[in-house]
Design a protein around this motif. Structure first.
Motif, PDB file in Angstrom:
ATOM      1  N   ILE C  99       0.774  -1.109   0.031  1.00  0.00           N
ATOM      2  CA  ILE C  99       0.110  -0.243   0.139  1.00  0.00           C
ATOM      3  C   ILE C  99       0.873   1.136   0.044  1.00  0.00           C
ATOM      4  N   ARG C 118      -2.507   6.381  -5.133  1.00  0.00           N
ATOM      5  CA  ARG C 118      -1.959   4.778  -4.943  1.00  0.00           C
ATOM      6  C   ARG C 118      -3.322   3.925  -5.181  1.00  0.00           C
ATOM      7  N   ASN C 119      -3.118   3.084  -6.394  1.00  0.00           N
ATOM      8  CA  ASN C 119      -4.221   1.889  -6.368  1.00  0.00           C
ATOM      9  C   ASN C 119      -3.391   0.747  -6.166  1.00  0.00           C
ATOM     10  N   TRP C 120      -3.416   0.268  -5.157  1.00  0.00           N
ATOM     11  CA  TRP C 120      -2.345  -0.769  -4.732  1.00  0.00           C
ATOM     12  C   TRP C 120      -3.025  -2.377  -5.025  1.00  0.00           C
ATOM     13  N   GLY C 121      -4.489  -2.286  -5.108  1.00  0.00           N
ATOM     14  CA  GLY C 121      -5.185  -3.447  -5.251  1.00  0.00           C
ATOM     15  C   GLY C 121      -4.622  -4.225  -6.646  1.00  0.00           C
ATOM     16  N   ASP C 314       9.365   2.332   1.888  1.00  0.00           N
ATOM     17  CA  ASP C 314       8.205   2.542   2.261  1.00  0.00           C
ATOM     18  C   ASP C 314       7.955   4.159   2.348  1.00  0.00           C
ATOM     19  N   TRP C 315       7.068   4.448   1.781  1.00  0.00           N
ATOM     20  CA  TRP C 315       6.831   6.088   1.797  1.00  0.00           C
ATOM     21  C   TRP C 315       6.431   6.488   3.065  1.00  0.00           C
TER      22      TRP C 315
END
Lengths: 383, 383, 383, 383
Positions: C99, C118-121, C314-315
């Protein structure tokens, strides 16, 4: 995207500013085999050109077109036709008061807002001088269309409150080029001329409108919904400088017609062809051509360049000031607008005909026998 | 090209026929970070939907929209938004007399001419049912615009010869949704309603027009010449089914105005901002927005589907025959056309704002802090 | 403009994300009269679909297409074909570690850079799941082309360093669907399969390439210069996810050929038709088709989703971390890429054939006698 | 559509044939405020021009560009830039044997198949002379990009089997213009030169390839899926005459890399910015730029015009005949192709940067203070 290109398959891309070195355009997508020379284009350029009568600007532009490419041995090759028209008589001095001040109701202010710069000489790119390119490209489109049996004619049907009603296609063809106003009714043309001169004497200007008719366009042109014939004609006509209204068929009057009045029955013609009874629909139903004449009207507001005193703001001094737009300007736009409207009709229709596969190369003068089926590899059976 | 896509950066592509399984559209280019749910769209769909009053068709369509993509956790992702709206109440039986015969003044004949096929159920793709897609897409455009301070409103300003004049933006907002006609002047709305009912009783229909106003659009929108604001609004509005005229500013009346009457001085506002004195120019000069309200009008002819007897041709029998278009039809188009015109305004303006780089994502509700500058790699210094 | 539409006259517009509700596309510009049902499309979808063998991801998607519009009584109507494919087996949980952290060498980071979200899926819109739309649209294009005598076939010609050379069109047709790798040479297919399994066992993946051949395309396709056949095939193929190289004819090897080696004489065929001697030119000269088979190759890098440990940032925490991309992923892309490449070939060629006016409706199954010349108004003589 | 226009927001439209009167192009969409004169363009034209060394054609073209519009007082105005380049040294006589016979492996046959006509002088529109327009337009694009910190460089990395490996951006910049081959490795350049001369002496020609690198392009460029950065670079590069392969990043070699080899971890730079470890991805992931240098390669086949004897068909006589293409031709294309490839890189990237709103006008030299915020009406608050 940037406003400098019109059309999809028959595409025109233009450049040039009022006081730049030259105007020019590239016509991309004209079919091969059209007999074409500069003379074919010059006729319409002369109809549009300044200085042709007392009621047009006296700017002295010969507007001679030079074809740079796309024509070989007098016939189009199918590759882009580059054209250039020199600007000869720019007198930028007259625009000096407006370097830092927008002329009222011109595009000066908004062009600066868009581009963040100021091209003050004759209005730069915002000038209607640009339409010389449209007329050049339109003349080629007209010639293609003419080979396919499609003819286009426009005339001035209104100046101020003087209106010419019921002028037929034949009337337009016969009379509109006989008078300086370009009205198809000679009687009314005289009234219009007088009205224009009255405004001109007062240092003022007046609006008017142009009617057009397109004959012989085949059925089935137009790609609903957003590329329908009215949609693309609308784009074309609303591009014409100073245009504030576009109508087709009954236009604005349609609001007062009942369905039973406006609807037109279908019947069989003598040849057994289904035809609508009447043409209140202006040649278009459901956004697509019916085969009847396509008729429409374009309203142009009065020229904004007037010698009368007006007020504007000076960006540099931050003060308001009184100005007069002296230059050399038209007191009325429709007479010179007629070939422009015809050009935009032609560009719109030829594009739709190409999209519909309705340009028959055998109807063009071509160069029969020479580049033909004998060696032409695109035979119908895919080889 | 094919008429099913509108817009350049904010693009809508639609599908669906009157009696098909479903209508649908894809909105491509909507910025990321807009809070969006089906409820945001449903409101405008309900304003357009059939069966909302006695003066609209009784076809029973809930027109419930389903968003299939482009939204994650309630916010747009910047990727295409797919939407589907089921057709629920198609009654094709009523169209059976027209399988082999075109309804007068409909798109039946011309669609067959174009496609070489006949989609007779409710007019197929030529049906105004298609505009359900436009309203869905337009609702998203409106929401983007609203976040940027741009508001759009339309109302019915004329039915037959009954006209509402001088209705302000505020008047439209306040009153137009109170009455079935969607006119901003409640008094005139009553007259319009009576007029419509009279035509309805006679098995007839009547034309009318819609006025729109766009508030808060920034200066500098429009790419002259062929992609000017009037050119693209012209394309948008002439796409609206049954439209026969498009005007902005003074519109058709401009032909009767002298330059000195129509021209508007520039002056400095109290804040020192240059502003034009008046808005006869309808918010557009030189094809580009001035920052003043953008005003225009669209004329829609009377519905062509009327119970009155008409004549048409039967392709199969080769004979003429008398027909009545029974179905469930509107006696007048503008009331349901209001959200359609608003949608086309919104789609046109949001597209120009994206092209001009004038959509500020910080003004959208976004999801602040989460997908923001901390990790966002597109920093101004190119990394 | 926004990357969601391909083609000019035969246009596909797509929507959908890996873990969204549904994928879908609209095919605009398909000619009327093509017999079409969902079965015509399902075949190619099944060739592309996950879970078809041990060397493809085990995600369980039936990929059943539903046609929503554009087909009436089993034949296309010429109006847009809307299609929807439900997503059934999204397991977003497996993506949770990502994510706030981009998967290495995926589109995660760059999509966030572009859209600011962010469209992580499953990678959202960046997922190759999108190609299900291309295959659906391509199946329609293929059917149109097939009616015109144009056939398209692709196969896997390389996995890692295992290469199948000299496989003929007939070989591809006969053998490539017999093995899980989709290679036209059964012997080599076995080697490829072994190689893939080796990488799979190691939690790794491997690259490869796909060869295609287009038979029966007419001469004269392609609009030089920027819309030439290689230019548009280049756009099409470089759109295919993971593609890093596109070649046609001799491709990259052409650099080592002398002009005298690569040049091909013209001679007359037995039928007196001019034909080039050989096809090192891959069916294209001067950017336009010669009528010879159009041949090309597409290289796809190894899948980036691998179970092996990798490092990313990791942002949110601002720290680097070790990750494994678990999910359900393909160890190699070309086997499922074959129908995708075929689809892009078909979409490119059908578009050029429409532009060239080379789709003959009489060759489509149509509905003869019913919607035909008897009443069809678009007769060759313009009425 | 017609192949004569490239780009969406930064658009180039070209005209001209090898032996026509002039070449020319219109650049539409260049931002206002760029300092621009003919000298800025001439440099790249000179790099491309014929007759610059022993290994280029001896056709004597000065290729002097004349700007006709779009520049005022030395700065661009935001309106279209029209450019014309006269053809001075056409010698059509040498092409006479080919009036009725196609040169082997040229575009002669296919252009005739497409257009149904024969423009034999120097190949007409099919000639690589057209690229003079691309270089002119590209020079403007480069100057815009340079103001934004984006630099582009290409060099010749392969001629026949002689290859220059591992040449850095700096190496290209420093050395590639020092030698006639335009190779960034001086040692290898000498080998290439010898190889070329060998082919030239034999009346033959040889292929080769060009490597390019784009530095400083921001993250987030590219609109997946069909308008991704590789898709549009693919279109651009496959437009370059004689190109048979386009690769980016690892290109064709990617097929032999395991996922674990090719994948690149993300880590934080010293400034805390996420960066990929390595650039095997060639600056592009998921079709969008990562901010790393964009690297690619283009393969050009050997020139087809060779003095060696070949066989062709004569359409008129219906007989085969032996021909020699005498004219004045290049023995190898990449050296003159370098500025062409750079131009297409520049046109592609500037277009994406405009689409992404990443051209910052304040970084252009502009005309500070003069056309600036004081009067500029487009303030961020919409007025």
């Amino acid at each position: 995207m940037n406003g400098n290109t019109f059309g999809r398959l028959f595409q025109v891309t233009t450049f040039g500013e009022s006081h730049g070195e030259a105007m020019g355009c590239t016509v991309s997508g004209c079919p091969a085999g059209l007999e074409l020379s500069e003379e074919d284009i010059q006729g319409d350029l002369d109809r549009r050109k300044p200085g042709q009568s007392m009621i047009t600007t006296s700017r002295g532009e010969p507007d001679a077109v030079s074809i740079k490419s796309g024509v070989q041995d007098g016939y189009t090759t199918g590759t882009p036709i580059g054209m250039v028209i020199q600007n000869k008589d720019a007198q930028s001095g007259k625009y000096e008061p407006f370097i830092t001040a927008p002329r009222p109701s011109h595009g000066d202010f908004t062009y600066s807002a868009k581009f963040g710069t100021r091209n003050w000489g004759g209005g730069g790119r915002s000038s209607a001088r640009e339409t010389v390119n449209w007329v050049a490209a339109g003349a080629i489109a007209k010639k293609v269309l003419s080979s396919q049996g499609v003819e286009i004619k426009a005339h001035v049907n209104r100046i101020g409150d003087v209106e010419a009603e019921g002028v037929s296609f034949e009337g337009m063809v016969e009379h509109s080029e006989e008078n300086a106003v370009r009205c198809g009714d000679p009687e009314v043309a005289r009234e219009m001329q007088e009205l224009i001169e009255r405004y001109q004497e007062e240092g003022d200007s007046i609006g008017g409108s142009i009617e057009f008719e397109i004959r012989g366009a085949p059925r089935g042109l137009g790609a609903p919904r957003f590329d329908s014939l009215p949609a693309r004609l609308g784009q074309a006509m609303m591009s014409v400088p100073a245009t504030t209204a576009f109508e087709f068929g009954l236009g604005k009057e349609a609001s007062e017609y009942a369905g039973s009045e406006r609807n037109e029955d279908w019947e069989f013609s003598e040849e057994g062809d289904p035809v609508p009874v009447g043409n209140d629909h202006g040649g278009i139903q459901g956004g697509i051509s019916t085969g009847e004449p396509i008729t429409g009207e374009v309203t142009l507001h009065a020229p904004t360049s007037i010698p009368k005193e007006q007020t504007t703001v000076d960006w540099e001094t931050g003060e308001e000031k009184t100005v007069q737009v002296i230059g050399r300007h038209d007191p009325v736009l429709p007479p010179r607008g007629v070939p422009v409207v015809e050009a935009m009709c032609a560009l719109t229709v030829v594009d739709f005909m190409l999209l519909a596969g309705r340009i028959n190369p055998d109807r063009m003068d071509g160069r029969p026998g020479e580049y033909d089926t004998d060696y032409h590899p695109s035979s119908p059976d895919n080889r």
